[in-house]
Design an enzyme around this catalytic site. Structure first.
Site, mmCIF file in Angstrom:
data_model
loop_
_atom_site.group_PDB
_atom_site.id
_atom_site.type_symbol
_atom_site.label_atom_id
_atom_site.label_comp_id
_atom_site.label_asym_id
_atom_site.label_seq_id
_atom_site.Cartn_x
_atom_site.Cartn_y
_atom_site.Cartn_z
ATOM 1 N N ASP A 67 49.990 12.513 42.524
ATOM 2 C CA ASP A 67 50.406 11.436 43.572
ATOM 3 C C ASP A 67 50.190 10.163 42.831
ATOM 4 O OD1 ASP A 67 47.926 11.247 44.111
ATOM 5 O OD2 ASP A 67 48.186 11.776 46.419
ATOM 6 N N ASN A 136 43.680 13.528 57.444
ATOM 7 C CA ASN A 136 44.516 13.739 58.312
ATOM 8 C C ASN A 136 45.584 15.234 57.778
ATOM 9 O OD1 ASN A 136 46.266 13.103 56.179
ATOM 10 N ND2 ASN A 136 47.570 11.351 57.216
ATOM 11 N N HIS A 138 46.571 15.777 54.890
ATOM 12 C CA HIS A 138 47.497 15.570 53.972
ATOM 13 C C HIS A 138 47.117 16.334 52.487
ATOM 14 C CE1 HIS A 138 46.186 11.392 52.338
ATOM 15 N NE2 HIS A 138 45.717 12.151 51.683
ATOM 16 N N GLU A 143 52.129 13.376 54.171
ATOM 17 C CA GLU A 143 51.729 13.176 55.275
ATOM 18 C C GLU A 143 52.128 13.926 56.264
ATOM 19 O OE1 GLU A 143 49.275 11.187 55.033
ATOM 20 O OE2 GLU A 143 49.674 9.132 54.319
#
Ligand code: GLP
Length: 252
Positions: A67, A136, A138, A143
């Site tokens: 990413d 979270n 991810h 996400e």
């Protein structure tokens, strides 16, 4: 799914690096997916150490970063590409032409994403994908969402994710609102996955990912379906495996 528990951060580096070096013996060229962030740093340190000691050779390795911040030049000092160059790529013998980055600072992000997928396919697919996990849950910059993403794409970043990246920028308002990430589908097509986690912040995301149902609201939960997943965690983060979540316990 294999769970390897490390004594501490340094040991996570040793165990992670050992796993990668073993996998690297299985193919030539060897296609390695890289993750940035704090968690893999000790792993890259250990790989560099092995290379400097003449115990590791990366000349047959091609890399793809998982990413990047959207619209950011990969030469920008805050980019994941720069972190990975400084921590790992510039310190071992991976040929320059075989270090692939998610460059989306010029042209359309969509064509950058399509080209990245095409490059991964042309390379024959990823042999081993290294991943961290966000608070979270991810993976990459995928996400929580209503559906698992299939391919490399531009995504809006969660506020929590932006806050976690805050230290790289002068102020929270400077943290990009979007990222570019391999899709969950891209990640799942890797032949092997190494997920790394360190510290108490990761107990909850790991619990949700591995003890709860597979759900795109918990992106890492899809990894329950990967046929060749290895999870390396520090003792602290490993507490997720002895907990129960929704009545479920770790049973792999
Ligand atoms: C970041 C990155 C991920 C990384 C994750 C965890 O936002 N997009 O690729 O794996 O969050 O980061 P860290 O290892 O620093 O906790």
């Amino acid at each position: 799914m294999e769970l390897i528990i490390a004594d501490n951060r340094k040991d996570l580096g040793r165990k992670g690096a050992e796993f990668i070096l073993d996998e690297m013996k299985k193919a030539s060229p060897f296609i390695l997916g890289l993750a940035a962030g704090n968690t893999p740093v000790p792993v890259y340190e250990e790989l560099v150490k092995k290379y400097e000691a003449g115990e590791a050779d990366f000349s047959h390795v091609e890399t793809f970063n998982v990413d990047e911040f959207a619209g950011m030049r990969t030469s920008d000092e805050r980019s994941f590409a720069t972190q990975l160059r400084q921590q790992f790529l510039d310190r071992v013998n991976i040929p320059f032409a075989r270090r692939n980055t998610l460059e989306s600072s010029s042209g359309s992000p969509r064509s950058a994403c399509e080209q990245y997928e095409a490059k991964i396919r042309a390379a024959g697919g990823i042999h081993l994908q290294i991943l961290g996990i966000g608070k979270n849950a991810h993976i990459g910059f995928n996400e929580p969402s209503n559906a698992f993403s299939r391919r490399t794409q531009r995504v809006r970043l969660d506020e929590r994710t932006r806050k976690a990246s805050r230290s790289l920028f002068p102020a929270l308002s400077d943290v990009p609102g979007y990222g570019i990430t391999m899709g969950v589908g891209t990640i799942m097509r890797a032949r092997a996955i190494l997920l790394l986690a360190n510290g108490p912040d990761k107990i909850n995301p790991l619990k949700r990912a591995f003890l709860g149902p597979v759900n795109p609201r918990v992106p890492a939960s899809i990894l329950q379906f990967h046929p060749n997943l290895t999870v390396v965690v520090t003792k602290e983060a490993a507490r997720f495996a002895s907990a129960s979540y929704g009545g479920k316990r770790w049973q792999h």
